[in-house]
Design an enzyme around this catalytic site. Structure first.
Site, mmCIF file in Angstrom:
data_model
loop_
_atom_site.group_PDB
_atom_site.id
_atom_site.type_symbol
_atom_site.label_atom_id
_atom_site.label_comp_id
_atom_site.label_asym_id
_atom_site.label_seq_id
_atom_site.Cartn_x
_atom_site.Cartn_y
_atom_site.Cartn_z
ATOM 1 N N SER A 1 58.290 -23.673 32.373
ATOM 2 C CA SER A 1 57.894 -25.029 31.977
ATOM 3 C C SER A 1 58.963 -26.054 32.322
ATOM 4 O O SER A 1 58.739 -27.254 32.157
ATOM 5 C CB SER A 1 57.611 -25.066 30.475
ATOM 6 O OG SER A 1 58.695 -24.555 29.742
ATOM 7 N N ASN B 1 56.438 -31.770 31.049
ATOM 8 C CA ASN B 1 57.467 -31.757 30.012
ATOM 9 C C ASN B 1 58.477 -32.893 30.132
ATOM 10 O O ASN B 1 59.130 -33.239 29.152
ATOM 11 C CB ASN B 1 58.162 -30.403 29.985
ATOM 12 C CG ASN B 1 57.300 -29.376 29.279
ATOM 13 O OD1 ASN B 1 56.803 -29.624 28.191
ATOM 14 N ND2 ASN B 1 57.091 -28.229 29.908
ATOM 15 N N GLU C 1 49.895 -26.806 36.385
ATOM 16 C CA GLU C 1 50.866 -27.659 37.061
ATOM 17 C C GLU C 1 51.512 -26.819 38.170
ATOM 18 O O GLU C 1 52.184 -25.829 37.891
ATOM 19 C CB GLU C 1 51.914 -28.155 36.061
ATOM 20 C CG GLU C 1 52.851 -29.208 36.605
ATOM 21 C CD GLU C 1 53.846 -29.693 35.541
ATOM 22 O OE1 GLU C 1 54.275 -30.847 35.632
ATOM 23 O OE2 GLU C 1 54.185 -28.906 34.631
#
Length: 297
Positions: free
Chosen positions: A120, A191, A153
């Site tokens: 992430s 993020n 993503e």
């Protein structure tokens, strides 16, 4: 390139969800974890999630049986990736661990195999540099819960080939997902935007501007968010939030990414959110009621 066999490394929340989705869509899945206990827990979770889909009429019992039949478990990375067309790493968000895993994958996977990370926030370029095939390394950041959330993503490392990106985009679509491509900078897109918001919500609590319920209610009802930022932080894992903020802070060197001291203290104390039973809220097995943790009342 035709994808047939997918190796997934890590049988935790993200790994078992990724394995579930690939197997449900007809791919042979090699689910890998160093812990046999973790593998059995991951397979049990997949079974329960498939049962929910059957109960909702989204799958038949035959589909469930076929999906489970496509998953094979391994405790050896070398054995699990030996015939893979794609490896998706979904291990703990730890740079040193991921670099070690990618060196091992690179040594054992076929030359044509694409290596993807579900990270992430950790640099895909840095991960790729640990391999002999940086052009075939890419990010596939699935969202939690994987069987439900549509977004993937896709992150290009510095050396990722355009053909690899297009293949992963098309593969994501074949899973019923919506791919969105980003370049490799700290936090990528999701993020880089989300974590400063969560951090600011924690600062708002830390500074006594409002309580847990007020902060989350304002963001849910005022901004149409499906859940408040503090509840979301608990769901993600406060340790994961802290790790991502540290990547952002180290990567950009800007004070706006510095983790709130309250977040640091909570992680140090082992209050990690839903997975530890307590974060900004307390969690009881079998209960969906949101109860604010005693220290914040």
């Amino acid at each position: 390139m035709s994808f047939k066999t997918i190796a997934v490394i890590g049988a935790g929340t993200m790994g078992n969800g990724i394995a579930h989705v690939f197997a449900q869509h007809g791919y042979d899945v090699q689910l890998i974890d160093v812990s046999e206990t973790a593998l059995q827990k991951g397979l049990a979770t997949i079974g329960k999630n498939l049962d929910r889909q059957v109960a909702k009429g989204l799958l038949s019992e035959a589909d469930k049986t076929a999906t489970l039949g496509r998953i094979t478990s391994h405790t050896s990375i070398a054995a699990g990736v030996a015939n893979a067309d794609l490896v998706v790493e979904a291990a703990t968000e730890n740079t040193h661990l991921k670099l070690s895993i990618f060196k091992e994958i690179d040594a054992a996977a076929p030359a044509h195999c694409i290596l993807a990370s579900n990270t992430s926030s950790i640099s895909i370029t840095k991960i790729a540099a640990a391999t002999s095939r940086p052009a075939k390394v890419i990010g596939m950041h699935f969202m939690n819960p994987v069987p439900v959330m549509k977004l993937v993503e896709i992150i290009n490392g510095y050396a990722t080939e355009a053909t690899v990106t297009s293949q992963i985009v098309e593969l994501s679509k074949a899973l019923g997902k919506v791919p969105a491509v980003a370049n490799d900078y700290p936090g990528f897109v999701a993020n880089r935007i989300l974590m400063p918001m969560i951090n600011e919500a924690i600062y708002t609590l830390y500074e006594g501007v409002a309580g847990v319920e007020s902060i989350d209610t304002i963001m849910k009802l005022g901004m149409a968010h499906p859940m408040g930022p503090l509840q979301l932080a608990d769901f993600i894992g406060l340790d994961v939030c802290l790790s991502i903020l540290q990547v952002l802070h180290d990567g950009f060197g800007q004070p706006k990414y510095a983790p709130c001291p309250l977040l640091v203290n909570m992680v140090t104390a082992g209050k990690l959110g839903a997975k530890s039973g307590e974060g900004f809220y307390t969690y009881t097995a079998g209960s969906k009621e949101l109860v604010v943790s005693p220290q914040f009342k």
